[in-house]
Design an enzyme around this catalytic site. Structure first.
Site, PDB file in Angstrom:
ATOM      1  N   GLU A   1       1.028  -1.063  -0.122  1.00 23.84           N
ATOM      2  CA  GLU A   1      -0.142  -0.011  -0.344  1.00 23.84           C
ATOM      3  C   GLU A   1       0.511   0.983  -0.182  1.00 23.84           C
ATOM      4  OE1 GLU A   1      -3.466  -0.129   2.973  1.00 23.84           O
ATOM      5  OE2 GLU A   1      -4.251  -1.920   2.078  1.00 23.84           O
TER       6      GLU A   1
ATOM      7  N   GLU B   1      -4.077  -9.266   0.217  1.00 22.37           N
ATOM      8  CA  GLU B   1      -4.382  -9.121   1.323  1.00 22.37           C
ATOM      9  C   GLU B   1      -6.168  -9.052   1.226  1.00 22.37           C
ATOM     10  OE1 GLU B   1      -2.290  -5.907   3.580  1.00 22.37           O
ATOM     11  OE2 GLU B   1      -4.641  -5.208   5.164  1.00 22.37           O
TER      12      GLU B   1
HETATM   13  C1  GAL Z   1      -4.386  -2.417   5.689  1.00 18.22           C
HETATM   14  C2  GAL Z   1      -2.893  -2.343   6.448  1.00 18.22           C
HETATM   15  C3  GAL Z   1      -2.635  -3.308   6.904  1.00 18.22           C
HETATM   16  C4  GAL Z   1      -3.158  -3.204   8.070  1.00 18.22           C
HETATM   17  C5  GAL Z   1      -4.778  -3.616   7.436  1.00 18.22           C
HETATM   18  C6  GAL Z   1      -5.363  -3.825   8.730  1.00 18.22           C
HETATM   19  O1  GAL Z   1      -4.666  -1.808   4.278  1.00 18.22           O
HETATM   20  O2  GAL Z   1      -1.724  -3.516   4.778  1.00 18.22           O
HETATM   21  O3  GAL Z   1      -1.240  -3.148   7.183  1.00 18.22           O
HETATM   22  O4  GAL Z   1      -2.913  -1.549   8.538  1.00 18.22           O
HETATM   23  O5  GAL Z   1      -4.977  -2.737   6.963  1.00 18.22           O
HETATM   24  O6  GAL Z   1      -6.581  -4.139   8.000  1.00 18.22           O
END
Ligand code: GAL
Length: 829
Positions: free
Chosen positions: A429, A521
């Protein structure tokens, strides 16, 4: 020859083969041991926040003995005002000093001696005998210093000094830990030796019949003359020699040489997530017949591709990547690396059916990768959470310009022989992704990777490059997400990876017809273990928007453990898995997260201090959704009932069952049937709604009319006894190994009490060992992880015992008011 003598001859030949194979590998092992010795013992530590960066340590008088790996932050108090903030679990950083004295034998005078750090968080600076060796801002990458020129030999001691500056906060979005939190080694070699991370092993052609193995070895000559030597690479499988290759080499003084040898393995045993077979290459440098350096590399033989239509193909077969993201902390043990603690996490994941790990968002401990090789995980090895633009004030963005190239190169060099790694992620991100600068950096990083390894795919965990039309979905970075994602279009990525936005996955082939896909993710569902809200079939979006203060939620900062609460950017667990499961071309996903971690207590802030995202809580106890995945991802019969059965009379309660290997489940309350339910279509659970009545809830799963499994939950009475269960009752007497002991609180009839929060006090009565952590998985708990007592959360807590160095037995006692003290005996072997 009669049969008996023939048999004897065969046995004799087999024995010779066996013993010579064992002998040669044993000999190698002992050379290897002395090449790199563990340097963790005997350190002293001083934490002094008042020292300015340019202060010296001459005025420090108080030193505390510590053993590294060491994380000084984990023992601190949670402090609402800590500058690390909610990201850093409200623990504190600071400025720490480590020192260690050591002697080097006279006969080592002609050797090259280096000190190796696997990771120091962060901004480490190192001196040996007052000579400054250098600094390393990045807290996650390993590094070594050649200390040969500065050493004393014989009786004159040497002193190594390490300054660790984790004072400027915040510098991370999650708990980092502080200090020399990974292993330290002393490496002694001949001055003609295999370089740091000095082998690169690939398998350019793999079939069932044969595998080509290419070994590239870097040999450094730090002597004052040109050197002639023989380079031998031998491949072993389970201690047995498979094949060997020998080359004569000449290396100029003060330079290095890369030598390529091509070997062949016939009928190779292929590495996979279910059968993680490993080979070992032993590299030897010989001068006039004498071996002067020996170096070992573990590697795997496997063929893979990411197919546009079929997804991830491993050794010719489609394999869905069912992965989880993991941060590096080990829950109550903090960031300090412990191999058994990592192994336990991976065992718990394996048991659920997980076959993939993403190292969010940094180079992991070498021990994690070695375990992923051995246990069979498909790893996405991630480099950065930040490029040029910082996410927190003092983070790596400040070091980017000077260090990113070196840090990324070192990560690839360090990790590129791991069989488990299939993708390199160059960032998570990254804010620059929306600009041309992001495309430029992406291409630069991709080139850095490919100059060192072309056998894996490069990806980045982008924010969704596709704008989501559905306005009910509130995305993180929604405003910028409407713009084209420059990184996605930069040509830097071999596989499109983005986080969340599951609504766009089914358009992937339309959006990116030429590039495969990995969901880097997903999910970000939220749960507190053992806590339930009703009704269970309404979805809560917590927080309502990523950038708005969260005012809803439960007064006690709990979150329902039904799969019903998600972040606005995420999904329920079932939602994303259904999409991934349905479409072959989606190679897989990495769920946020396998385990709860310290920091980022979304949707809450203080007093919450650790995450709610885990499928497993911070203590290592599975939440209910663990069994949804287990029912989908393993062959093992599953029948899991939730919630518990302690409610108010007449209260409407939802009962869910996760099950597999069966056609139906029937539910009974106090022997009365509440009906048979079957999962329809893509369903992943069944549900009944009924008014609560105390007694026994029982579920029976059946296939073709035959009972597969039965489960019972009884209404529990008052907490009356403790039950101790160790994950292992025999551990190694090596001052490292751990036993994780679960305390269950039971009523007088032995029923688990699902609401008990009794305080449990621990002591080690006998022998040598130490209580090194306590926890219960409650994200709001502020008791010290380093204490000798802890409250239970919903009937459970955990105590972790570390072995001492003497063999024998140790006895752990657990006491709680009004209950009999329980003990458990551990054997140290
Ligand atoms: C994502 C990020 C992670 C964590 C997650 C929580 O956007 O990549 O590191 O913060 O959100 O939902």
């Amino acid at each position: 020859m009669n049969f008996t003598s023939y048999f004897k001859l065969v046995l004799f030949v087999a024995c010779i083969g066996f013993f010579s194979a064992c002998n040669s590998s044993l000999k190698n092992e002992s050379i290897l041991q002395s090449r790199k010795i563990n340097f963790n013992e005997g350190w002293s530590f001083h934490l002094n926040d008042s020292l300015q960066d340019n202060d010296t340590i001459s005025n420090i008088t108080k030193w505390q003995d510590v053993k590294v790996p060491h994380d000084w932050s984990i023992g601190m108090e949670f402090d609402e005002k800590s500058p690390t903030g909610h990201g850093g679990a409200y623990l504190v950083g600071g400025l720490g000093w480590y020192k260690k004295s050591f002697k080097v034998a006279e006969e080592k005078k002609d050797k090259r001696i280096a000190i190796v750090f696997d990771g120091v968080y962060c901004n480490s600076e190192v001196w040996v005998n007052n000579h400054y060796l250098g600094k390393r801002p990045n807290g996650y990458i390993g590094f070594e210093y050649n200390i040969t020129p500065y050493l004393n030999y014989g009786d004159v001691p040497n002193e190594i000094l390490v300054k660790v500056n984790n004072k400027n906060q915040p510098n991370s979005r999650w708990y980092s830990g502080s200090g020399i939190y990974r292993n330290v080694w002393l490496k002694t070699t001949h001055k003609l030796h295999v370089g740091q991370w000095g082998t690169y092993i690939t398998t350019p052609k793999v079939s069932k019949e044969t595998a080509e193995v290419r070994i590239e070895t870097t040999i450094n000559n730090e002597t004052l003359q040109q050197q002639s030597a023989t380079l031998v690479n031998t491949i072993y499988y389970k201690g047995e020699t498979i094949t060997t290759s020998e080359n004569e080499i000449n290396v100029e003084k003060g330079s290095h040489k890369n030598v390529v040898q091509n070997l062949k393995i016939t009928n190779p045993k292929l590495w996979s997530d279910v059968n993680p077979t490993l080979y070992k290459a032993v590299t030897e440098i010989k001068v006039e017949g004498e071996t002067i350096d020996t170096y070992k590399t573990t590697f795997g033989v496997r063929a893979f591709e990411f197919d546009l239509n079929k997804g991830f193909i491993l050794n010719g077969k489609p394999v869905k990547i069912k992965g989880v993201c993991l941060h590096h902390d080990l829950g109550p043990l903090g960031a300090a690396v412990n191999t058994r603690a990592i192994e336990r996490q991976l065992e718990i994941m394996k048991e659920m059916g997980v076959n993939g790990i993403r190292t969010a968002h940094n180079p992991p401990a070498p021990e994690l990768l070695a375990l992923c090789d051995e246990m069979g995980f498909i790893v996405m090895d991630e480099a950065f959470d930040i490029w040029e633009k910082s996410k927190t004030k003092f983070d790596y963005g400040n070091d980017w310009e000077l260090w990113h190239k070196k840090d990324l190169e070192d990560q690839i060099l360090r990790d590129r022989n791991h069989a488990s790694i299939f993708m390199w992620s160059i960032g998570n991100e990254i804010p620059e992704q929306w600009s041309e600068r992001g495309a430029e950096i992406g291409r630069e990083l991709s080139k850095i990777v490919k100059d060192l390894d072309t056998t894996r795919l490069v990806t980045a965990a982008m924010n969704p490059p596709i704008h989501i039309q559905n306005k009910e979905v509130t995305l993180q970075f929604e405003d910028v997400a409407a713009q084209p994602n420059a990184l996605a279009g930069s040509g830097a990525l071999d596989i499109i990876g983005y986080n969340y936005a599951h609504q766009t996955y089914e358009d992937h082939q339309k959006n990116f017809p030429k590039t495969p896909f990995i969901a880097t993710e997903t999910t970000s569902g939220l749960q507190t273990r053992g806590y339930y809200d009703f009704p269970s079939d309404t979805t809560k979006i917590w927080p309502v928007r990523w950038d708005k203060v969260f005012t809803e939620g439960n007064a006690d900062n709990t979150v329902s453990a039904f799969d019903q609460v998600r972040t606005p950017w995420g999904s329920l667990h079932e939602t994303t898995w259904k999409i991934i499961k349905r479409n072959d071309y989606l190679s897989g996903f990495y769920i946020w997260t396998g385990f709860d971690y310290l920091g980022e207590p979304t949707p809450y802030v203080w007093p919450s201090r650790s995450s709610y995202f885990g499928i497993v809580d911070l203590a290592g106890f599975p939440k209910d959704v663990y069994y949804m995945y287990k029912s989908e991802w393993t062959e093992e019969p599953v029948l899991h009932l939730l919630p518990h059965w302690n409610w108010k009379k007449g209260q409407l309660v939802d009962v869910w069952a996760y099950y597999n290997n069966a056609d139906e489940v029937e539910l009974f309350l106090n022997d009365k049937s509440l009906g048979v339910k079957q999962k329809e279509g893509e369903d992943l659970h069944v549900m009944w709604r009924l008014p609560f009545e105390a007694g026994t809830l029982k579920a029976v799963s059946r296939k073709d009319g035959n009972v597969v499994l039965e489960r019972e939950i009884k209404t529990a009475g008052a907490a009356a006894q403790l039950q101790l269960t160790a994950d292992r009752t025999t551990i190694n007497a090596d001052r490292n190994d751990l036993s994780f002991i679960t305390v269950d609180i039971l009523d007088k009839n032995g029923n688990f009490v699902p609401t008990a929060n009794n305080l449990v006090k621990f002591s080690l009565d006998e022998g040598n060992g130490e209580i090194v952590a306590v926890a219960n998985g409650d994200p709001t708990n502020h008791e010290s992880f380093k204490g000798k007592q802890h409250k239970a959360l919903n009937g459970k807590c955990l105590v972790v015992v570390q072995a001492g160095k003497t063999k024998g037995s140790i006895k752990l006692s657990a006491a709680s008011e009004g209950m009999e003290t329980e003990t458990i005996t551990l054997q140290l072997k």
